[in-house]
Design a protein around this motif. Structure first.
Motif, PDB file in Angstrom:
ATOM      1  N   PRO A   3      57.251  40.002  46.813  1.00  0.00           N
ATOM      2  CA  PRO A   3      56.353  40.914  46.591  1.00  0.00           C
ATOM      3  C   PRO A   3      54.971  40.255  46.818  1.00  0.00           C
ATOM      4  CG  PRO A   3      57.917  40.598  44.867  1.00  0.00           C
ATOM      5  CD  PRO A   3      58.358  39.602  45.867  1.00  0.00           C
ATOM      6  N   THR A   4      54.097  41.055  47.117  1.00  0.00           N
ATOM      7  CA  THR A   4      52.663  40.579  47.121  1.00  0.00           C
ATOM      8  C   THR A   4      52.002  40.656  45.765  1.00  0.00           C
ATOM      9  OG1 THR A   4      52.456  41.571  49.334  1.00  0.00           O
ATOM     10  CG2 THR A   4      50.397  41.005  48.171  1.00  0.00           C
ATOM     11  N   ALA A   5      51.192  39.597  45.441  1.00  0.00           N
ATOM     12  CA  ALA A   5      50.675  39.350  44.210  1.00  0.00           C
ATOM     13  C   ALA A   5      49.173  39.203  44.410  1.00  0.00           C
ATOM     14  CB  ALA A   5      50.980  38.292  43.417  1.00  0.00           C
ATOM     15  N   TYR A   6      48.297  39.361  43.386  1.00  0.00           N
ATOM     16  CA  TYR A   6      46.934  39.083  43.430  1.00  0.00           C
ATOM     17  C   TYR A   6      46.546  38.132  42.481  1.00  0.00           C
ATOM     18  CZ  TYR A   6      42.136  39.915  42.671  1.00  0.00           C
ATOM     19  OH  TYR A   6      40.728  39.873  42.453  1.00  0.00           O
ATOM     20  N   LEU A   7      45.652  36.894  42.863  1.00  0.00           N
ATOM     21  CA  LEU A   7      45.266  35.912  42.126  1.00  0.00           C
ATOM     22  C   LEU A   7      43.752  35.776  42.427  1.00  0.00           C
ATOM     23  CD1 LEU A   7      46.138  33.933  39.857  1.00  0.00           C
ATOM     24  CD2 LEU A   7      47.009  32.427  41.578  1.00  0.00           C
ATOM     25  N   ASN A   8      43.050  35.835  41.486  1.00  0.00           N
ATOM     26  CA  ASN A   8      41.505  35.313  41.490  1.00  0.00           C
ATOM     27  C   ASN A   8      40.976  35.689  42.909  1.00  0.00           C
ATOM     28  OD1 ASN A   8      41.598  34.489  38.920  1.00  0.00           O
ATOM     29  ND2 ASN A   8      42.159  32.408  39.525  1.00  0.00           N
ATOM     30  N   GLY A   9      41.040  37.097  43.330  1.00  0.00           N
ATOM     31  CA  GLY A   9      40.416  37.324  44.586  1.00  0.00           C
ATOM     32  C   GLY A   9      41.272  37.534  45.876  1.00  0.00           C
ATOM     33  N   GLU A  10      42.478  36.897  45.666  1.00  0.00           N
ATOM     34  CA  GLU A  10      43.491  36.844  46.871  1.00  0.00           C
ATOM     35  C   GLU A  10      44.512  37.399  46.782  1.00  0.00           C
ATOM     36  OE1 GLU A  10      44.894  32.937  49.270  1.00  0.00           O
ATOM     37  OE2 GLU A  10      43.708  32.317  47.453  1.00  0.00           O
ATOM     38  N   PHE A  11      44.907  38.255  48.106  1.00  0.00           N
ATOM     39  CA  PHE A  11      46.136  38.754  47.895  1.00  0.00           C
ATOM     40  C   PHE A  11      47.380  37.647  48.565  1.00  0.00           C
ATOM     41  CE2 PHE A  11      43.601  42.102  47.693  1.00  0.00           C
ATOM     42  CZ  PHE A  11      44.307  43.208  46.661  1.00  0.00           C
ATOM     43  N   LEU A  91      49.093  43.388  34.993  1.00  0.00           N
ATOM     44  CA  LEU A  91      48.015  42.470  35.340  1.00  0.00           C
ATOM     45  C   LEU A  91      47.426  41.820  34.138  1.00  0.00           C
ATOM     46  CD1 LEU A  91      45.128  43.917  33.803  1.00  0.00           C
ATOM     47  CD2 LEU A  91      45.586  45.650  35.327  1.00  0.00           C
ATOM     48  N   GLN A  92      46.839  40.680  34.353  1.00  0.00           N
ATOM     49  CA  GLN A  92      46.612  39.482  33.253  1.00  0.00           C
ATOM     50  C   GLN A  92      45.504  39.027  33.450  1.00  0.00           C
ATOM     51  OE1 GLN A  92      49.970  36.935  31.960  1.00  0.00           O
ATOM     52  NE2 GLN A  92      48.570  35.396  32.042  1.00  0.00           N
ATOM     53  N   VAL A  93      44.612  38.928  32.309  1.00  0.00           N
ATOM     54  CA  VAL A  93      43.276  38.276  32.524  1.00  0.00           C
ATOM     55  C   VAL A  93      43.327  37.173  31.206  1.00  0.00           C
ATOM     56  CG1 VAL A  93      40.806  38.467  32.176  1.00  0.00           C
ATOM     57  CG2 VAL A  93      42.071  40.398  33.178  1.00  0.00           C
ATOM     58  N   THR A  94      42.925  35.989  31.785  1.00  0.00           N
ATOM     59  CA  THR A  94      43.123  34.946  30.649  1.00  0.00           C
ATOM     60  C   THR A  94      41.512  34.500  30.672  1.00  0.00           C
ATOM     61  OG1 THR A  94      43.439  33.012  32.110  1.00  0.00           O
ATOM     62  CG2 THR A  94      45.418  34.053  31.293  1.00  0.00           C
ATOM     63  N   ARG A  95      41.512  33.621  29.611  1.00  0.00           N
ATOM     64  CA  ARG A  95      39.928  33.040  29.456  1.00  0.00           C
ATOM     65  C   ARG A  95      39.692  31.998  30.576  1.00  0.00           C
ATOM     66  NH1 ARG A  95      37.204  34.147  25.073  1.00  0.00           N
ATOM     67  NH2 ARG A  95      39.096  34.311  23.782  1.00  0.00           N
ATOM     68  N   GLY A  96      40.664  31.565  31.485  1.00  0.00           N
ATOM     69  CA  GLY A  96      40.307  30.764  32.406  1.00  0.00           C
ATOM     70  C   GLY A  96      40.660  29.116  32.022  1.00  0.00           C
ATOM     71  N   VAL A  97      40.465  28.578  33.234  1.00  0.00           N
ATOM     72  CA  VAL A  97      40.689  26.942  33.216  1.00  0.00           C
ATOM     73  C   VAL A  97      39.623  26.192  32.512  1.00  0.00           C
ATOM     74  CG1 VAL A  97      41.439  24.867  34.455  1.00  0.00           C
ATOM     75  CG2 VAL A  97      42.202  27.269  35.288  1.00  0.00           C
ATOM     76  N   ALA A  98      39.992  25.334  31.531  1.00  0.00           N
ATOM     77  CA  ALA A  98      38.883  24.364  30.750  1.00  0.00           C
ATOM     78  C   ALA A  98      39.396  23.010  30.917  1.00  0.00           C
ATOM     79  CB  ALA A  98      39.097  24.705  29.417  1.00  0.00           C
ATOM     80  N   ALA A 107      32.387  26.338  27.314  1.00  0.00           N
ATOM     81  CA  ALA A 107      31.197  26.990  28.007  1.00  0.00           C
ATOM     82  C   ALA A 107      31.486  27.316  29.557  1.00  0.00           C
ATOM     83  CB  ALA A 107      30.087  26.008  27.834  1.00  0.00           C
ATOM     84  N   ASP A 108      30.906  28.297  30.114  1.00  0.00           N
ATOM     85  CA  ASP A 108      31.056  28.565  31.457  1.00  0.00           C
ATOM     86  C   ASP A 108      32.146  28.550  32.160  1.00  0.00           C
ATOM     87  OD1 ASP A 108      28.156  28.432  31.428  1.00  0.00           O
ATOM     88  OD2 ASP A 108      27.925  26.500  31.627  1.00  0.00           O
ATOM     89  N   VAL A 109      33.108  29.269  31.532  1.00  0.00           N
ATOM     90  CA  VAL A 109      34.489  29.497  31.963  1.00  0.00           C
ATOM     91  C   VAL A 109      34.779  30.749  32.731  1.00  0.00           C
ATOM     92  CG1 VAL A 109      35.761  30.314  29.731  1.00  0.00           C
ATOM     93  CG2 VAL A 109      36.908  28.617  31.477  1.00  0.00           C
ATOM     94  N   THR A 110      35.609  30.349  33.770  1.00  0.00           N
ATOM     95  CA  THR A 110      35.658  31.834  34.737  1.00  0.00           C
ATOM     96  C   THR A 110      37.074  32.322  34.289  1.00  0.00           C
ATOM     97  OG1 THR A 110      34.413  30.796  36.426  1.00  0.00           O
ATOM     98  CG2 THR A 110      35.675  32.742  36.952  1.00  0.00           C
ATOM     99  N   PRO A 111      37.158  33.690  33.928  1.00  0.00           N
ATOM    100  CA  PRO A 111      38.581  34.308  33.658  1.00  0.00           C
ATOM    101  C   PRO A 111      39.356  34.062  34.971  1.00  0.00           C
ATOM    102  CG  PRO A 111      36.653  35.811  32.898  1.00  0.00           C
ATOM    103  CD  PRO A 111      36.033  34.652  33.848  1.00  0.00           C
ATOM    104  N   THR A 112      40.906  33.995  34.567  1.00  0.00           N
ATOM    105  CA  THR A 112      41.931  34.037  35.450  1.00  0.00           C
ATOM    106  C   THR A 112      42.241  35.213  35.655  1.00  0.00           C
ATOM    107  OG1 THR A 112      42.331  31.690  35.030  1.00  0.00           O
ATOM    108  CG2 THR A 112      44.177  33.117  36.150  1.00  0.00           C
ATOM    109  N   LEU A 113      42.385  36.076  36.691  1.00  0.00           N
ATOM    110  CA  LEU A 113      42.783  37.211  36.930  1.00  0.00           C
ATOM    111  C   LEU A 113      44.145  37.152  37.887  1.00  0.00           C
ATOM    112  CD1 LEU A 113      42.975  40.379  37.032  1.00  0.00           C
ATOM    113  CD2 LEU A 113      40.876  40.335  38.229  1.00  0.00           C
ATOM    114  N   PHE A 114      45.288  37.844  37.328  1.00  0.00           N
ATOM    115  CA  PHE A 114      46.619  37.721  38.086  1.00  0.00           C
ATOM    116  C   PHE A 114      47.333  39.196  37.924  1.00  0.00           C
ATOM    117  CE2 PHE A 114      51.106  37.373  37.549  1.00  0.00           C
ATOM    118  CZ  PHE A 114      51.278  37.159  38.883  1.00  0.00           C
TER     119      PHE A 114
END
Ligand SMILES: Cc1ncc(COP(=O)(O)O)c(C=O)c1O
Length: 288
Positions: A3-11, A91-98, A107-114
């Protein structure tokens, strides 16, 4: 086919998706999610799911990584990239990578979107639905159950306990009231009246639950949002469990007690037919 997935802007193929072990979703369960069914290539109640996602994100103070139009675009592309007519999009959104592991927000963390999608069976033979057995268990979860958090360990333990006890789902009891299932909302039919508990911090505002309420209102089915006592649950004429992937599941056994003479009840039959009609309308683009 992978299957095709999506992660942080990329398929990309699901098997090639990678995230850091420093992602706060992995380390803390610090994130939220949605599951959206797709019927005939069309996303079911997308606006409702995006609204609930926004509420979950607001509750845990993560800013939404996409605007509504971007969600539409991304999810539509994901559905089109996967073959099946009927799918379940996760779909899942996490606070991101610290940089370091610390409970406090970095501070200044970018959420992870999958996001990923799995095929769902297309046809439902209503006459072949046998009904399920459920068990009552004490609700051991937290006080923000209206947030669709990825931190699902209590739900996982409760569902597994239900299976170990010979059931398929747990109905959770809190202060003598039936709240919801481990991964579903609960309805009963009592003296001909359809009842589900009111929304609030104790339970997830289910999208399927809302549609069942709408269908009841549109078809003059007597209905009320009210607390359900444990005693009402056990004495119910019918019990249903609702969720996006299991739709409306009739309970025919609760612990040792047979419910609705051991077969799906008449009001369930009426409602599941209305639900299937609604799905058909979605497939034709006449409903959402
Ligand atoms: C705890 C809980 N309640 C209710 C539901 C049903 O919600 P929905 O109808 O939006 O799938 C779910 C779905 O996963 C759930 O996890």
């Amino acid at each position: 086919m992978v299957p095709t997935a999506y992660l942080n802007g990329e398929f990309l193929p699901l098997s090639e998706t990678r995230i850091s072990v420093m992602d706060r979703g992995f380390l803390f369960g610090d994130g939220v999610y949605e599951v959206i069914p797709v019927y005939g290539g069309r996303l079911f109640r997308l606006e409702h799911h995006l609204k609930r996602l926004q509420n979950s994100l607001d509750a845990i103070r993560i800013s939404n990584p996409l605007a509504p139009a971007e969600w539409h675009l991304m999810l539509t592309k994901l559905v089109e990239s996967n073959d099946a007519e009927d799918q379940a999009v996760y779909l899942q959104v996490t606070r991101g990578v610290a940089e370091k592991r610390d409970h406090a927000f970095p501070a200044d963390v970018t959420p992870t979107l999958f996001a990923m999608s799995t095929p769902m069976a297309e046809s439902v033979d209503i006459d072949a639905i046998p009904g399920v057995s459920a068990v009552t268990l004490e609700d051991i979860r937290w006080n923000l159950c209206n947030v669709k958090a990825i931190t699902l360990l209590p739900n996982v333990l409760l569902r597994q306990q239900a299976i170990d006890d010979g059931g398929t789902e747990a109905i959770l009891i809190k202060n003598g009231l039936a709240i919801e299932g481990a991964a579903s909302n609960v309805f009963i039919v009592s003296n001909g009246l359809l009842i589900t508990p009111p929304n609030g911090p104790s339970l997830l505002p289910g999208i399927t639950r809302d549609l069942v309420i709408e269908l009841a209102a549109n078809h003059a089915i007597p209905f009320r949002e009210a607390d359900i006592t444990e005693q009402q649950l056990f004495n119910a004429e019918e019990i249903w469990l609702t969720s996006s992937t299991r739709e409306i599941s009739p309970v025919i056994q609760l612990n040792d007690r047979v419910i609705s003479a051991g077969k799906p009840g008449p009001l369930w039959r009426r409602m599941i037919n209305l639900y299937q009609d609604h799905k058909m309308a979605i497939r034709k683009g006449e409903a959402s």
